[in-house]
Design an enzyme around this catalytic site. Structure first.
Site: not given
Length: 335
Positions: A114, A196, A199
């Site tokens: 991050k 994957k 979202k």
């Protein structure tokens, strides 16, 4: 009758819930309530380690709660709440900051990832949020914590903190065990089958969200990546045809058909027939969830009653743990 064991799970409302989340995890959660005393929370405090639009965060938090209920999480059988409504999370989070080592936090893979993605906002919360996550878990003295691959490291840190804290003060926290959920479908991105389905709001080309309109869902599936196979045959071969295999997985999970049955069903029809067929079963699957979600969101009084009742129960349980911790570390009791 034996008391049910406690399970806790939280998901950040940092993006809209996807078809991948539903098929891979959420649709299996309703059945857990028969076996466990389940706590599910909207982790809005974790979401702000990355800058959020305040109105969008509020919208997504309530929408996520409504979608959980629409997906089968009965508020009468599960404790559903919003993390920031239970002040004990932040309070225990601070205490646990003082029992996690700098080196341990420095090694967290998600902090490194991050930090690279948000180089202009490497804040203290981003560094210490595993301590808040440990507090999320330990407040409820759960027996099990569902763990995905990306969170295993954080649960291990939580277990290290428990060992350290209990070693100093005695048996304060129950040692949580990782719970490996029953294998759900691993749904990949429609445009990048090596990743994957995400979202993340920055990755909308390869995902389908639970609230997407039918025409949007169909568009996503029609442009889904398949392969360069000149035969364009529907065959389950994850290594050589990962895009097709991903679509077959989605179709199989929803219809209950085996891969062999799907291969026979679309034998000779090609991808032009197969991709819209997958889109159709997804549209049919999501329609009742979407209708129920809209009904819940329109009934603001009901939704508020759910998260208020959930926070009240969660606060009662969390306060018992927090008071014990405060007493152990030497804080003077307020009353």
């Amino acid at each position: 009758m034996d008391e049910k064991k406690i399970m806790l799970s939280g998901i950040k409302p940092s993006g809209d819930l996807t078809l991948g989340s539903y098929l891979g995890a959420i649709r299996n959660w309703a059945a857990r309530a028969e076996e466990f005393d389940c706590y599910y929370f909207m982790a809005d405090m974790h979401a702000i380690t990355v800058r959020q639009d305040p109105a969008a965060l509020r919208r997504r938090t309530l929408a996520q709660l409504a979608q959980y209920i629409a997906c089968g999480l009965d508020p009468e059988k599960n404790t559903l709440f919003i993390q920031s409504h239970v002040h004990q999370h932040a309070e225990l989070g601070w205490v646990l900051n003082c029992y996690a080592m700098f080196g341990e936090l420095s090694r967290m893979t998600q902090f490194k990832d991050k930090s690279q993605k948000n180089a202009d906002n490497i804040n203290g919360g981003l560094f210490t949020y595993p301590c808040l996550m440990a507090a999320d878990i330990l407040l409820y003295q759960p027996d099990f914590v569902p763990v995905g691959e990306d969170q295993k490291q954080h649960v291990e840190l939580t277990r290290n903190i428990v060992q350290r804290f209990n070693g100093i003060y005695g048996e304060v926290f129950k040692m949580p065990e990782p719970y490996i959920p029953k294998v759900g479908a691993r749904i990949m991105s429609l445009t990048n089958p090596a990743a994957k389905m995400s979202k993340s709001e920055n990755d909308d080309t390869g995902r389908v969200t639970l609230m997407d309109a039918p025409e949007v869902i169909m568009k996503q599936f029609k442009r889904a990546v398949t392969d360069s196979d000149t035969e364009r045959c529907v065959r389950y071969d994850p290594e050589h045809k990962p895009g097709v295999a991903n679509l077959m997985t989605i179709y199989s999970v929803i219809t209950g058909k085996s891969y062999a049955e799907i291969e026979r069903e679309f034998d000779g029809l090609g991808y032009g027939k197969f991709k819209p067929a997958v889109g159709e079963v997804v549209i049919d699957l999501l329609r009742p969830i979407q209708e129920q979600t809209r009904r819940i969101l329109e009934d603001k009084a009901y939704l508020e009653s759910v998260y208020r009742a959930g926070a009240e129960k969660a606060s009662r349980v969390a306060e018992k743990t927090l008071r014990k911790v405060y007493r152990k570390v030497g804080f003077v009791a307020a009353k």
